[in-house]
Design a protein around this motif. Sequence first.
Motif, PDB file in Angstrom:
ATOM      1  N   ALA A   9       0.864  -1.177   0.000  1.00 14.82           N
ATOM      2  CA  ALA A   9       0.000   0.000   0.000  1.00 14.82           C
ATOM      3  C   ALA A   9       0.902   1.228   0.000  1.00 14.82           C
ATOM      4  O   ALA A   9       1.531   1.548   1.006  1.00 14.82           O
ATOM      5  N   ASP A  10       0.983   1.906  -1.139  1.00 15.30           N
ATOM      6  CA  ASP A  10       1.910   3.007  -1.338  1.00 15.30           C
ATOM      7  C   ASP A  10       1.160   4.339  -1.326  1.00 15.30           C
ATOM      8  O   ASP A  10       0.288   4.572  -2.166  1.00 15.30           O
ATOM      9  N   ALA A  11       1.518   5.216  -0.395  1.00 11.26           N
ATOM     10  CA  ALA A  11       0.850   6.506  -0.278  1.00 11.26           C
ATOM     11  C   ALA A  11       1.081   7.402  -1.488  1.00 11.26           C
ATOM     12  O   ALA A  11       0.328   8.345  -1.716  1.00 11.26           O
ATOM     13  N   ASN A  12       2.119   7.119  -2.275  1.00 12.66           N
ATOM     14  CA  ASN A  12       2.361   7.901  -3.484  1.00 12.66           C
ATOM     15  C   ASN A  12       1.345   7.583  -4.586  1.00 12.66           C
ATOM     16  O   ASN A  12       1.095   8.396  -5.457  1.00 12.66           O
ATOM     17  N   GLN A  63      -7.226  12.388   2.124  1.00 10.39           N
ATOM     18  CA  GLN A  63      -8.343  11.467   2.337  1.00 10.39           C
ATOM     19  C   GLN A  63      -8.128  10.169   1.569  1.00 10.39           C
ATOM     20  O   GLN A  63      -8.476   9.095   2.051  1.00 10.39           O
ATOM     21  N   LYS A  64      -7.535  10.251   0.393  1.00  9.58           N
ATOM     22  CA  LYS A  64      -7.238   9.043  -0.381  1.00  9.58           C
ATOM     23  C   LYS A  64      -6.209   8.177   0.339  1.00  9.58           C
ATOM     24  O   LYS A  64      -6.319   6.952   0.352  1.00  9.58           O
ATOM     25  N   ASN A  87       4.465   9.661   6.432  1.00  6.21           N
ATOM     26  CA  ASN A  87       4.900  10.950   5.881  1.00  6.21           C
ATOM     27  C   ASN A  87       3.758  11.686   5.189  1.00  6.21           C
ATOM     28  O   ASN A  87       3.797  12.900   5.054  1.00  6.21           O
ATOM     29  N   ALA A  88       2.755  10.957   4.740  1.00  8.35           N
ATOM     30  CA  ALA A  88       1.656  11.558   3.974  1.00  8.35           C
ATOM     31  C   ALA A  88       0.499  12.039   4.857  1.00  8.35           C
ATOM     32  O   ALA A  88      -0.453  12.607   4.345  1.00  8.35           O
ATOM     33  N   ASP A 111       7.421   1.424   5.733  1.00  9.81           N
ATOM     34  CA  ASP A 111       8.601   1.777   4.957  1.00  9.81           C
ATOM     35  C   ASP A 111       8.516   3.253   4.619  1.00  9.81           C
ATOM     36  O   ASP A 111       7.782   3.647   3.711  1.00  9.81           O
ATOM     37  N   GLU A 112       9.239   4.065   5.388  1.00 11.19           N
ATOM     38  CA  GLU A 112       9.214   5.515   5.175  1.00 11.19           C
ATOM     39  C   GLU A 112      10.523   5.918   4.511  1.00 11.19           C
ATOM     40  O   GLU A 112      11.596   5.690   5.061  1.00 11.19           O
TER      41      GLU A 112
END
Length: 113
Positions: A9-12, A63-64, A87-88, A111-112
């Motif tokens: 699950a990647d916040a980018n 929110q995403k 970080n997000a 994983d930051e």
Amino acid sequence: MIHKDYLLADANIPLISCDRLRDELLIYNLDESATAKLIDQFEKLTGKTIDKFYKIEELSGGQKVILMALLAIYSPAPKIRFVNLLNALDPKRRDAIQSLIRNSGKDIILDES
């Protein structure tokens, strides 16, 4: 170190679908009970009410990311690797998500970069 068999699950790139929440629910394989928990928790964290037919494109970037984190946490995946999640998020939501992670009972890697 390679982490096999983890849900990534990647916040980018927080979400796969650009349409309705129901599409993401299918991708993450959430059942009705998990969906109800996700929707309730999302409202607590964001103050925004959503349902399965909510258009994902109407959510802000933060929110995403919150939705992605909840989808992963409430999914049946026993192992999750979050990339750039903390970080997000702002401090308040970061603390809330970290609490959910601690209480999930899942093998989770943060994983930051």
